[in-house]
Design a protein around this motif. Sequence first.
Motif, PDB file in Angstrom:
ATOM      1  N   SER A   1       0.827  -1.198   0.000  1.00 37.31           N
ATOM      2  CA  SER A   1       0.000   0.000   0.000  1.00 37.31           C
ATOM      3  C   SER A   1       0.862   1.249   0.000  1.00 37.31           C
ATOM      4  CB  SER A   1      -0.920   0.011   1.219  1.00 37.31           C
ATOM      5  OG  SER A   1      -0.161   0.095   2.404  1.00 37.31           O
ATOM      6  N   VAL A   2       0.216   2.390  -0.313  1.00 36.82           N
ATOM      7  CA  VAL A   2       0.918   3.662  -0.319  1.00 36.82           C
ATOM      8  C   VAL A   2       1.409   4.002   1.086  1.00 36.82           C
ATOM      9  CG1 VAL A   2       0.675   6.126  -0.800  1.00 36.82           C
ATOM     10  CG2 VAL A   2      -0.447   4.447  -2.276  1.00 36.82           C
ATOM     11  N   THR A   3       0.604   3.652   2.091  1.00 40.27           N
ATOM     12  CA  THR A   3       0.997   3.929   3.476  1.00 40.27           C
ATOM     13  C   THR A   3       2.269   3.182   3.850  1.00 40.27           C
ATOM     14  OG1 THR A   3      -1.337   4.199   4.045  1.00 40.27           O
ATOM     15  CG2 THR A   3       0.212   3.901   5.858  1.00 40.27           C
ATOM     16  N   GLU A   4       2.379   1.942   3.420  1.00 37.91           N
ATOM     17  CA  GLU A   4       3.582   1.163   3.721  1.00 37.91           C
ATOM     18  C   GLU A   4       4.801   1.744   3.005  1.00 37.91           C
ATOM     19  OE1 GLU A   4       2.385  -2.687   2.503  1.00 37.91           O
ATOM     20  OE2 GLU A   4       1.611  -3.257   4.467  1.00 37.91           O
TER      21      GLU A   4
ATOM     22  N   VAL B   1       5.226   4.927   2.202  1.00 31.80           N
ATOM     23  CA  VAL B   1       5.594   6.160   2.900  1.00 31.80           C
ATOM     24  C   VAL B   1       6.294   5.837   4.213  1.00 31.80           C
ATOM     25  CG1 VAL B   1       4.685   8.222   4.019  1.00 31.80           C
ATOM     26  CG2 VAL B   1       3.770   7.497   1.805  1.00 31.80           C
ATOM     27  N   THR B   2       5.784   4.839   4.941  1.00 26.16           N
ATOM     28  CA  THR B   2       6.409   4.437   6.204  1.00 26.16           C
ATOM     29  C   THR B   2       7.828   3.927   5.986  1.00 26.16           C
ATOM     30  OG1 THR B   2       4.236   3.861   7.098  1.00 26.16           O
ATOM     31  CG2 THR B   2       6.174   2.982   8.229  1.00 26.16           C
ATOM     32  N   SER B   3       8.000   3.104   4.948  1.00 25.43           N
ATOM     33  CA  SER B   3       9.334   2.587   4.640  1.00 25.43           C
ATOM     34  C   SER B   3      10.282   3.717   4.256  1.00 25.43           C
ATOM     35  CB  SER B   3       9.233   1.565   3.510  1.00 25.43           C
ATOM     36  OG  SER B   3      10.504   1.075   3.163  1.00 25.43           O
TER      37      SER B   3
ATOM     38  N   LYS C   1      10.123   6.858   5.275  1.00 23.88           N
ATOM     39  CA  LYS C   1      10.459   7.602   6.489  1.00 23.88           C
ATOM     40  C   LYS C   1      11.513   6.865   7.310  1.00 23.88           C
ATOM     41  CE  LYS C   1       6.040  10.032   7.073  1.00 23.88           C
ATOM     42  NZ  LYS C   1       4.845  10.192   7.942  1.00 23.88           N
TER      43      LYS C   1
END
Length: 398
Positions: free
Chosen positions: A21-24, A26-28, A30
Amino acid sequence: PPNSKNIMQKTFSNNSQRALSVTEIVTSAKQMCRRFPITLGYMAVAYVAALLAIFEVYHEPFHVCWFGLLGGLASFAVSLWAENRSFVLKAVSQLVVFVIVGADLWYNYEYPKALFDTVAVRRLISVVSLTVLIAFANCTGNDESSWSRAIKAVKRLVITATFGLLVFLCVTAIFLTINILFDVKVFRAMFVADITLAVFLPCLIYIAMTPRADETVDNAAISKFGDRVVRFIFLPLLGADMLILFAYMLDIIFSFSLPRGMVATGVSLFLAGMIIIEFLIYPMAAKSNTLRKIAAIMPLVALPLVIMMSVGIIYRICDYGFTGERLYVLTLNLWSYFALHALWRKNGRSITSVIISLALWLIAVTVIPGFNYMTVSSCVHEQKSGEIITVSPNNTNI
């Protein structure tokens, strides 16, 4: 079948859970920025310098691009090594990296002529050595866990390199097709896409996939197919190479002659194959008495070949003098004695430490600007050439 619908729903559900997902992402990203900010900074410098070279904005961007590449590799290796250490040690190690790569950048601009014949060899050895250090940064132990980390790091490296190569081929094919069919000049756009998608994106993927030093890694294992390939293909091939080298050694002994200079290449390739096989049979040797004996005997068998290599190198240096290449071969020869001793003493259990020691040794004699093998050998040859011109009887016009 009556249950096919349930099977399809279950498969779709599993694929949805595995989707990135896009959230994963972005988290990766960061986490990657928090862990390796200096490495990403060097990469940004190299990327911008490459773009400037493509659009011809800056006429000499290649030294800056090399500064970013060398600094990125070195800072990444240092970051992995010092990840669980004190902040002071992290800061000092990164400062040392910056001083070395900064001095190398200054030296490249200050003495461009001295680098003409030696820059390719230096940079190739630097990149390969730093890549080895990155792959084995957290694998200094002599246990199966360190071996598992090393084998998985090598797999990640191969996967990302293959990904980059495939992307390069696809992107190049697309832009060349546009150029051929529509007669549109797209070469600059092609170069930008290749550098972005086939070089920097795989590097970012590898950095993001790198586990922390304190993360537990499942023990890896050689598959049954890999086990049989090592036993019945690699080991017999290494044995055949060893017999050829021993036959040549017996030939020069009974003919009272000295070995050829190229014998160093043959012995070096044999040692590389031996170390690779020692690395591959590491987990299998714990379960097989035969492989354990082979791992313990191979360093002893290789010792006479390394001695023959030493004789050949000394013979070439005495006859033709020092060159950068011969200094590297001499370094490899001296390191071989250490490697054989370490492998024999630990019965092949110190393989990761041996590989890391070679990479560190090569970096020590390659990266330091003005005091590396290639630069020193060039200066020595220039000095000898000047002395020959000075003492020449026909130098009245000089």
